[in-house]
Design an enzyme around this catalytic site. Structure first.
Site, PDB file in Angstrom:
ATOM      1  N   SER A  22      -6.830  19.534 -15.490  1.00  0.00           N
ATOM      2  CA  SER A  22      -5.672  18.692 -15.156  1.00  0.00           C
ATOM      3  C   SER A  22      -4.380  19.438 -15.433  1.00  0.00           C
ATOM      4  CB  SER A  22      -5.701  17.406 -15.989  1.00  0.00           C
ATOM      5  OG  SER A  22      -4.432  16.794 -15.925  1.00  0.00           O
ATOM      6  N   HIS A  47      -6.944  19.030 -10.822  1.00  0.00           N
ATOM      7  CA  HIS A  47      -6.609  17.610 -10.899  1.00  0.00           C
ATOM      8  C   HIS A  47      -5.099  17.489 -11.075  1.00  0.00           C
ATOM      9  CE1 HIS A  47      -7.646  13.407 -11.854  1.00  0.00           C
ATOM     10  NE2 HIS A  47      -6.710  13.472 -12.789  1.00  0.00           N
ATOM     11  N   ASP A  49      -2.027  14.909 -11.624  1.00  0.00           N
ATOM     12  CA  ASP A  49      -1.717  13.545 -12.065  1.00  0.00           C
ATOM     13  C   ASP A  49      -0.317  13.131 -11.636  1.00  0.00           C
ATOM     14  OD1 ASP A  49      -4.042  12.658 -13.649  1.00  0.00           O
ATOM     15  OD2 ASP A  49      -3.582  14.418 -14.868  1.00  0.00           O
ATOM     16  N   MET A  51       2.396  10.303 -11.661  1.00  0.00           N
ATOM     17  CA  MET A  51       2.738   9.076 -12.395  1.00  0.00           C
ATOM     18  C   MET A  51       4.155   8.650 -12.025  1.00  0.00           C
ATOM     19  SD  MET A  51       1.318  10.005 -16.175  1.00  0.00           S
ATOM     20  CE  MET A  51      -0.241  10.871 -16.434  1.00  0.00           C
ATOM     21  N   HIS A  80      -4.592  12.340  -8.381  1.00  0.00           N
ATOM     22  CA  HIS A  80      -4.822  11.059  -9.068  1.00  0.00           C
ATOM     23  C   HIS A  80      -3.486  10.309  -9.084  1.00  0.00           C
ATOM     24  CE1 HIS A  80      -5.941   9.041 -13.186  1.00  0.00           C
ATOM     25  NE2 HIS A  80      -5.801   8.161 -12.210  1.00  0.00           N
ATOM     26  N   MET A  82      -1.328   7.524 -10.115  1.00  0.00           N
ATOM     27  CA  MET A  82      -1.075   6.421 -11.061  1.00  0.00           C
ATOM     28  C   MET A  82       0.274   5.818 -10.702  1.00  0.00           C
ATOM     29  SD  MET A  82      -2.570   8.436 -14.329  1.00  0.00           S
ATOM     30  CE  MET A  82      -2.449   9.980 -13.445  1.00  0.00           C
ATOM     31  N   MET A 151     -11.942   5.836 -15.606  1.00  0.00           N
ATOM     32  CA  MET A 151     -11.011   6.333 -16.628  1.00  0.00           C
ATOM     33  C   MET A 151     -11.651   6.156 -18.001  1.00  0.00           C
ATOM     34  SD  MET A 151      -8.392   7.599 -15.158  1.00  0.00           S
ATOM     35  CE  MET A 151      -7.498   7.977 -16.677  1.00  0.00           C
ATOM     36  N   GLY A 156      -1.897   7.605 -18.465  1.00  0.00           N
ATOM     37  CA  GLY A 156      -0.473   7.759 -18.779  1.00  0.00           C
ATOM     38  C   GLY A 156      -0.166   9.061 -19.498  1.00  0.00           C
ATOM     39  N   PHE A 157      -1.117   9.522 -20.306  1.00  0.00           N
ATOM     40  CA  PHE A 157      -0.841  10.703 -21.122  1.00  0.00           C
ATOM     41  C   PHE A 157      -2.090  11.564 -21.284  1.00  0.00           C
ATOM     42  CE2 PHE A 157       1.949   7.273 -22.282  1.00  0.00           C
ATOM     43  CZ  PHE A 157       3.204   7.880 -22.207  1.00  0.00           C
ATOM     44  N   GLY A 158      -1.868  12.857 -21.417  1.00  0.00           N
ATOM     45  CA  GLY A 158      -2.967  13.752 -21.746  1.00  0.00           C
ATOM     46  C   GLY A 158      -3.215  13.713 -23.257  1.00  0.00           C
ATOM     47  N   GLY A 159      -4.302  14.309 -23.665  1.00  0.00           N
ATOM     48  CA  GLY A 159      -4.554  14.480 -25.098  1.00  0.00           C
ATOM     49  C   GLY A 159      -5.006  13.241 -25.851  1.00  0.00           C
ATOM     50  N   ASP A 189     -12.276  10.938 -16.503  1.00  0.00           N
ATOM     51  CA  ASP A 189     -10.950  11.498 -16.774  1.00  0.00           C
ATOM     52  C   ASP A 189     -10.399  10.914 -18.070  1.00  0.00           C
ATOM     53  OD1 ASP A 189      -8.368  12.490 -16.644  1.00  0.00           O
ATOM     54  OD2 ASP A 189      -7.792  11.339 -14.857  1.00  0.00           O
ATOM     55  N   GLY A 190     -10.138  11.802 -19.023  1.00  0.00           N
ATOM     56  CA  GLY A 190      -9.524  11.387 -20.287  1.00  0.00           C
ATOM     57  C   GLY A 190     -10.403  11.723 -21.481  1.00  0.00           C
ATOM     58  N   GLY A 191      -9.893  12.623 -22.326  1.00  0.00           N
ATOM     59  CA  GLY A 191     -10.621  12.959 -23.550  1.00  0.00           C
ATOM     60  C   GLY A 191     -11.905  13.731 -23.319  1.00  0.00           C
ATOM     61  N   GLY A 211      -7.815  18.206 -19.357  1.00  0.00           N
ATOM     62  CA  GLY A 211      -6.446  18.709 -19.463  1.00  0.00           C
ATOM     63  C   GLY A 211      -6.258  19.485 -20.744  1.00  0.00           C
TER      64      GLY A 211
HETATM   65  C1  DX5 Z   1      -4.329  10.613 -18.045  1.00  0.00           C
HETATM   66  C2  DX5 Z   1      -4.561  11.531 -16.881  1.00  0.00           C
HETATM   67  C3  DX5 Z   1      -5.517  12.612 -17.178  1.00  0.00           C
HETATM   68  C4  DX5 Z   1      -5.086  13.568 -18.264  1.00  0.00           C
HETATM   69  C5  DX5 Z   1      -6.329  14.024 -18.953  1.00  0.00           C
HETATM   70  O1  DX5 Z   1      -3.591   9.537 -17.621  1.00  0.00           O
HETATM   71  O2  DX5 Z   1      -5.056  10.819 -15.771  1.00  0.00           O
HETATM   72  O3  DX5 Z   1      -5.878  13.334 -16.012  1.00  0.00           O
HETATM   73  O4  DX5 Z   1      -4.384  14.682 -17.803  1.00  0.00           O
HETATM   74  O5  DX5 Z   1      -5.958  14.745 -20.047  1.00  0.00           O
HETATM   75  P1  DX5 Z   1      -6.933  15.029 -21.253  1.00  0.00           P
HETATM   76  O6  DX5 Z   1      -8.093  15.817 -20.726  1.00  0.00           O
HETATM   77  O7  DX5 Z   1      -6.077  15.828 -22.198  1.00  0.00           O
HETATM   78  O8  DX5 Z   1      -7.359  13.713 -21.839  1.00  0.00           O
HETATM   79 ZN    ZN Z   2      -5.935  12.013 -14.124  1.00  0.00          ZN
END
Ligand code: DX5
Ligand code: ZN
Length: 235
Positions: A22, A47, A49, A51, A80, A82, A151, A156-159, A189-191, A211
């Protein structure tokens, strides 16, 4: 993390896993280098994102960045969205080079028509479901679906941390798609990282967005390889 039943493992081993770094977690000051490292590391998709600060409490980028990324990489762009009213962006994103456009069921009241429009533009059409949205939200549009994105964090956020209950949802999504003999890929997607990817694979996922795990690694290529290796391990 709970393991999936062995019948599911047998099904998923037959399908190849795709790793989709991502861009959200990449260093935008050296985007070109990061993209090159992803390619060298064997990433399958990128990927992207998008937003809008409305559907999710964060703002990222739009067609201009998609077009720029498309120009400097051969990897398919997995966009993706959002955003609310995603249809406003379909034409521009298709022109900019999106290979897949995924919209959120929570933001798409005319889901069937919106998916048909994405496919009309020559892109693959995906639907994303937030952790609190049931799988039944896509039951009536399975024929129109090229990708189902479960999901595994609230978007909304990475990490963020992978939500453990997601494993059960991924397994149910896999069953739903298999029973319908759907062509749709199942994406998570996510974590997703070294600690979570094997269980998500065993539960039935095909496409793994990562990501933070990829872009905070000292060696991006090695991290992609390590993640892929874990998708091949028996849970
Ligand atoms: C979150 C995004 C993800 C994000 C994943 O809203 O849709 O694509 O970048 O990031 P990680 O892998 O760090 O959870
Ligand atoms: Zn995403």
């Amino acid at each position: 993390m709970a393991a999936a039943p062995s019948s599911l493992i047998a099904v998923t081993q037959a399908r190849s896993a795709k790793i989709a770094p991502s861009l959200l977690s990449s260093d935008f000051a050296q985007l070109g280098t990061d993209l090159q490292r992803c390619e060298e590391g064997g990433a399958d998709w990128l990927h992207v994102d998008v937003m809008d600060g409305c559907f999710v409490p964060n703002l990222t980028f739009g067609a201009k960045v998609i077009e720029t990324v498309h120009r400097v990489t051969k990897l398919p762009l997995d966009v993706h969205m959002m955003v609310v009213e995603p249809e406003k962006y379909f034409d521009d994103f298709a022109k900019a080079g999106a290979a897949v456009m995924t919209i959120h069921a929570e933001a798409a009241p005319h889901l069937q028509r919106q998916l048909a429009r994405i496919r009309e533009l020559g892109c693959k059409a995906g639907v994303a479901l937030n952790p609190g949205t049931p799988l039944s939200a896509v039951e009536e549009v399975l024929d129109d679906l090229d990708l189902l994105l479960v999901m595994t964090v609230n978007p909304g956020f990475g990490g963020q941390q992978f939500i453990p209950h997601s494993l059960d949802k991924i397994a149910r999504a896999r069953r739903m798609l298999d029973e319908a003999q759907s062509r749709a890929l199942l994406e998570v997607d996510g974590g997703i990282n070294r600690a979570t990817i094997a269980a998500a694979r065993a539960a039935g996922a095909d496409v793994f967005v990562a990501g933070n795990a990829v872009f905070t690694a000292r060696d991006v290529s090695a991290e992609i390889a390590a993640l892929r290796q874990l998708t091949m391990a028996r849970a």
